[in-house]
Write an enzyme that holds these catalytic residues in place. Structure first.
Site, mmCIF file in Angstrom:
data_model
loop_
_atom_site.group_PDB
_atom_site.id
_atom_site.type_symbol
_atom_site.label_atom_id
_atom_site.label_comp_id
_atom_site.label_asym_id
_atom_site.label_seq_id
_atom_site.Cartn_x
_atom_site.Cartn_y
_atom_site.Cartn_z
ATOM 1 N N ASP A 80 -6.565 -3.400 -7.362
ATOM 2 C CA ASP A 80 -7.107 -4.135 -6.149
ATOM 3 C C ASP A 80 -7.227 -5.570 -6.166
ATOM 4 O OD1 ASP A 80 -8.196 -2.851 -3.407
ATOM 5 O OD2 ASP A 80 -9.444 -4.439 -3.965
ATOM 6 N N ARG A 126 -7.279 10.671 -6.755
ATOM 7 C CA ARG A 126 -8.424 10.027 -6.274
ATOM 8 C C ARG A 126 -9.727 11.021 -6.514
ATOM 9 N NH1 ARG A 126 -12.366 7.961 -4.840
ATOM 10 N NH2 ARG A 126 -12.663 6.162 -3.288
ATOM 11 N N TYR A 142 -14.236 -12.291 0.803
ATOM 12 C CA TYR A 142 -14.935 -11.029 0.231
ATOM 13 C C TYR A 142 -16.015 -11.511 -0.694
ATOM 14 C CZ TYR A 142 -11.115 -8.485 2.255
ATOM 15 O OH TYR A 142 -10.310 -7.794 3.027
ATOM 16 N N ARG A 195 -3.801 6.857 0.476
ATOM 17 C CA ARG A 195 -4.490 8.218 0.865
ATOM 18 C C ARG A 195 -3.364 9.001 1.739
ATOM 19 N NH1 ARG A 195 -9.816 5.148 2.738
ATOM 20 N NH2 ARG A 195 -8.204 3.573 3.216
ATOM 21 N N ARG A 239 0.904 -1.028 0.180
ATOM 22 C CA ARG A 239 0.074 -0.188 0.135
ATOM 23 C C ARG A 239 0.781 1.073 -0.029
ATOM 24 N NH1 ARG A 239 -5.568 -0.084 1.824
ATOM 25 N NH2 ARG A 239 -6.293 -2.052 1.125
HETATM 26 O O1 CP3 Z 1 0.134 -1.684 -2.356
HETATM 27 C C1 CP3 Z 1 -0.314 -0.954 -3.043
HETATM 28 O O2 CP3 Z 1 0.036 0.493 -3.072
HETATM 29 C C2 CP3 Z 1 -0.999 -1.263 -4.433
HETATM 30 C C3 CP3 Z 1 -2.289 -0.988 -4.364
HETATM 31 C C4 CP3 Z 1 -3.194 -1.938 -3.621
HETATM 32 C C5 CP3 Z 1 -4.468 -1.732 -3.073
HETATM 33 N N1 CP3 Z 1 -5.283 -2.782 -2.434
HETATM 34 C C6 CP3 Z 1 -5.126 -0.318 -3.279
HETATM 35 C C7 CP3 Z 1 -6.208 0.163 -2.482
HETATM 36 C C8 CP3 Z 1 -3.189 -3.462 -3.077
HETATM 37 C C9 CP3 Z 1 -1.980 -4.245 -3.412
HETATM 38 C C10 CP3 Z 1 -4.466 -3.642 -2.440
HETATM 39 C C11 CP3 Z 1 -4.536 -5.160 -2.212
HETATM 40 C C12 CP3 Z 1 -5.636 -5.426 -1.111
HETATM 41 N N2 CP3 Z 1 -7.096 -5.006 -1.315
HETATM 42 C C13 CP3 Z 1 -5.935 -6.328 0.031
HETATM 43 C C14 CP3 Z 1 -4.569 -7.297 0.229
HETATM 44 C C15 CP3 Z 1 -3.566 -6.440 1.021
HETATM 45 C C16 CP3 Z 1 -4.312 -5.735 2.331
HETATM 46 O O3 CP3 Z 1 -4.203 -4.748 2.745
HETATM 47 O O4 CP3 Z 1 -4.355 -6.730 3.384
HETATM 48 C C17 CP3 Z 1 -7.007 -6.257 0.366
HETATM 49 C C18 CP3 Z 1 -7.778 -7.133 1.572
HETATM 50 C C19 CP3 Z 1 -8.071 -5.393 -0.508
HETATM 51 C C20 CP3 Z 1 -9.563 -5.237 -0.370
HETATM 52 C C21 CP3 Z 1 -9.653 -3.812 0.001
HETATM 53 N N3 CP3 Z 1 -9.343 -2.556 -1.032
HETATM 54 C C22 CP3 Z 1 -10.118 -3.172 1.147
HETATM 55 C C23 CP3 Z 1 -10.651 -3.962 2.428
HETATM 56 C C24 CP3 Z 1 -10.369 -1.670 0.975
HETATM 57 C C25 CP3 Z 1 -10.983 -0.970 1.803
HETATM 58 C C26 CP3 Z 1 -10.213 -0.658 3.035
HETATM 59 C C27 CP3 Z 1 -9.492 0.801 2.586
HETATM 60 O O5 CP3 Z 1 -8.159 0.740 2.956
HETATM 61 O O6 CP3 Z 1 -10.270 1.659 2.217
HETATM 62 C C28 CP3 Z 1 -9.843 -1.459 -0.590
HETATM 63 C C29 CP3 Z 1 -9.561 -0.171 -0.969
HETATM 64 C C30 CP3 Z 1 -8.262 0.232 -1.420
HETATM 65 N N4 CP3 Z 1 -7.337 -0.517 -2.141
HETATM 66 C C31 CP3 Z 1 -7.608 1.564 -1.334
HETATM 67 C C32 CP3 Z 1 -6.353 1.575 -1.756
HETATM 68 C C33 CP3 Z 1 -5.286 2.492 -1.967
HETATM 69 C C34 CP3 Z 1 -8.386 2.570 -0.635
HETATM 70 C C35 CP3 Z 1 -9.334 3.276 -1.436
HETATM 71 C C36 CP3 Z 1 -9.553 4.677 -1.426
HETATM 72 O O7 CP3 Z 1 -8.587 5.402 -2.180
HETATM 73 O O8 CP3 Z 1 -10.551 5.272 -1.137
#
Ligand code: CP3
Length: 349
Positions: A77, A40, A153, A31, A27
Site C-alpha cells: 500500500d 485477509r 494522507y 476484496r 487493484r
Molecule cells: O493494485 C494492487 O492490486 C496492489 C495493491 C494496492 C493496494 N493499494 C491494496 C489495498 C495498491 C497499488 C494500492 C494503492 C493505493 N493505496 C492508492 C493509490 C491507488 C488508488 O487506488 O487511488 C491509495 C490512494 C491507497 C490508500 C488506501 N489503501 C486507501 C484509501 C484504502 C482504503 C480504501 C479501500 O479500498 O478499502 C486502502 C486499503 C487497501 N489497499 C485495500 C487494498 C486491497 C483494501 C483493504 C482491505 O482489504 O480491507
C-alpha cells in the site's frame, strides 16, 4: 538479453506496439476475489497482511493465477511509507486509512527517511518470493505513492473531500511544505530503488490526487518531485521502465510526461482515447483507461468499451488497464470476460 526485453509488458513500455495489448489492472488483488478475502481473514489487520511476505506474495499471485495478466503488481500500500517514517497508521473496516495528522513543519522533525528501507524489509522479501514463482511472460510491478498524494494522507490524517488542510499548509508556507515533500522524494527514491534491487521489473508512481491542484502548484508538488524520483532511478537503472499515474491531471497530462521523463503514462477514466492517441501516445506508452464500473456491469458496454480502446490505442504502444482500481463489487467472471476480449485478434475497423 541483448535483443531487448521479451515480456510483453516490458516490450510495450519500451515503445513497441503489440497486436494484443499486454494488460494488468490496478487493484487486481483485493476484496472482489474470494481467495483474497480468505487470506485477509487470517491476518490481524491490513498493515500486517502487507508486511507478512508469505501472505502478501500469495495475494499478489492470486489474480495472475486466475487470469494470466501480463503484470503482477506487488501487494502492498502507498501508506506503508508514512508508516515506515514513523507516522501511526491504522485501517478501520469500511472507513479507509487513519493517520495521526502532521500539521506543520515542526511536526515533520521526527520523520526519518533512513528508516524506510529497513522497516519495509518484508516488502522486499515479498518481491523476491513473487519473482521466484512468476511465469516467464509476466512482469513484476513495484510501486509507491507519489509525494503529493502521500502528503495528502499524512496531512489530512486520512482520505479527504476538499484537501483543505494540505492545500492551506502548502499555500501558506510553501517552503515548509517543500520540506515534507523533500522527505517523501528521498524516502520514495530509496524505497523504489530497493524494490528494483529485490526484483521489481517496472515501477509505477500512484498520484491519485494529482488532479486537485491548479497549474503552478501542480508543477511544484506533482511534476517536480516526480521528476527528481524518475531522474534518480534512471541514473541507476536506465532500462527499468517507470509508469506515472497522475490521476485527474487533465490538460496537464502532456506537461507531466514531457517534464517528468516517465516511460509510461497511466490515463484515468476521463481522458478521451482520441486525445491520448494524438497528443500523449507520441510521448510515452499509454496505459488505461477502461471505466472500472464497466467491469462491475459487464455485458455489451464492457465489450464495446474494450474494443473501442483497442481500436483507438492498439496500433501504438499501449498497455491495457482500468482508469482507476478494481472495485470490491466486481464480479470475478467479468474479469474473465475481459481476459477473453483482450485475447481476441485486434479489430481495427
Ligand atoms: O493494485 C494492487 O492490486 C496492489 C495493491 C494496492 C493496494 N493499494 C491494496 C489495498 C495498491 C497499488 C494500492 C494503492 C493505493 N493505496 C492508492 C493509490 C491507488 C488508488 O487506488 O487511488 C491509495 C490512494 C491507497 C490508500 C488506501 N489503501 C486507501 C484509501 C484504502 C482504503 C480504501 C479501500 O479500498 O478499502 C486502502 C486499503 C487497501 N489497499 C485495500 C487494498 C486491497 C483494501 C483493504 C482491505 O482489504 O480491507
Amino acid at each position: 538479453m541483448a535483443s531487448g526485453p521479451e515480456k510483453p509488458l516490458l516490450r510495450a513500455l519500451a515503445g513497441e506496439p503489440l497486436s494484443r495489448p499486454p494488460w494488468w489492472l490496478m487493484r487486481q488483488a483485493g476484496r472482489y476475489l474470494p481467495e483474497y478475502r480468505a487470506i485477509r481473514a487470517k491476518a490481524k489487520d491490513f498493515v500486517e497482511l502487507c508486511l507478512t511476505p508469505a501472505l502478501a506474495a500469495e495475494v499478489t499471485l492470486q489474480p495472475v493465477k486466475r487470469y494470466l495478466m501480463d503484470g503482477a503488481i506487488l501487494f502492498s500500500d502507498i501508506l506503508l511509507v508514512p508508516h515506515a517514517l514513523g507516522q501511526k497508521l491504522t485501517f478501520r473496516e469500511g472507513e479507509g486509512p487513519i493517520l495521526e495528522p502532521i500539521e506543520n513543519s515542526s511536526s515533520i522533525a521526527g520523520l526519518d527517511p533512513s528508516q524506510v528501507v529497513p522497516r519495509l524489509e518484508p516488502v522486499f522479501e515479498t518481491i523476491g518470493r513473487v519473482a521466484a514463482s512468476l511465469g516467464p511472460h509476466t512482469a513484476l510491478i513495484g510501486f509507491a505513492g507519489a509525494p503529493w498524494t502521500v502528503a495528502t494522507y499524512m496531512v489530512e490524517g486520512g482520505s479527504s473531500r476538499d484537501f483543505r488542510r494540505v492545500k492551506s499548509w502548502a499555500y501558506r508556507d510553501a517552503e515548509g511544505f517543500d520540506a515534507l515533500i523533500g522527505i517523501l522524494v528521498d524516502s520514495t527514491t530509496k524505497f523504489l530503488t530497493a524494490q528494483i534491487e529485490a526484483g521489481a521489473e517496472v515501477v509505477q508512481l500512484f498520484d491519485t490526487w494529482a488532479g486537485v491542484l491548479p497549474e503552478t502548484a501542480f508543477g511544484r508538488w506533482v511534476i517536480e518531485p516526480t521528476r527528481s524520483i524518475v531522474a534518480a532511478l534512471k541514473q541507476r537503472f536506465p532500462d527499468h521502465p517507470i509508469i506515472g499515474f497522475p490521476r485527474g491531471a487533465g490538460l496537464l497530462y502532456e506537461r507531466y510526461i514531457t517534464e517528468t521523463g516517465v516511460d509510461g503514462i497511466g490515463l484515468d477514466t476521463m481522458v478521451p482515447a482520441g486525445y491520448a492517441r494524438e497528443r500523449l501516445q507520441p510521448l510515452a506508452t499509454v496505459q488505461g483507461n477502461l471505466d472500472p464500473i464497466l467491469l462491475i456491469t459487464g455485458g455489451s458496454f464492457l465489450e464495446t468499451g474494450v474494443r473501442d480502446l483497442r481500436r483507438l490505442l492498439g496500433d501504438g504502444s499501449f498497455v491495457f488497464n482500468l482508469g482507476h482500481g478494481v472495485l470490491p463489487e466486481t464480479p470475478p467472471e467479468n474479469v474473465e470476460a475481459l481476459a477473453r476480449l483482450l485475447a481476441e485478434p485486434i479489430a481495427t475497423t
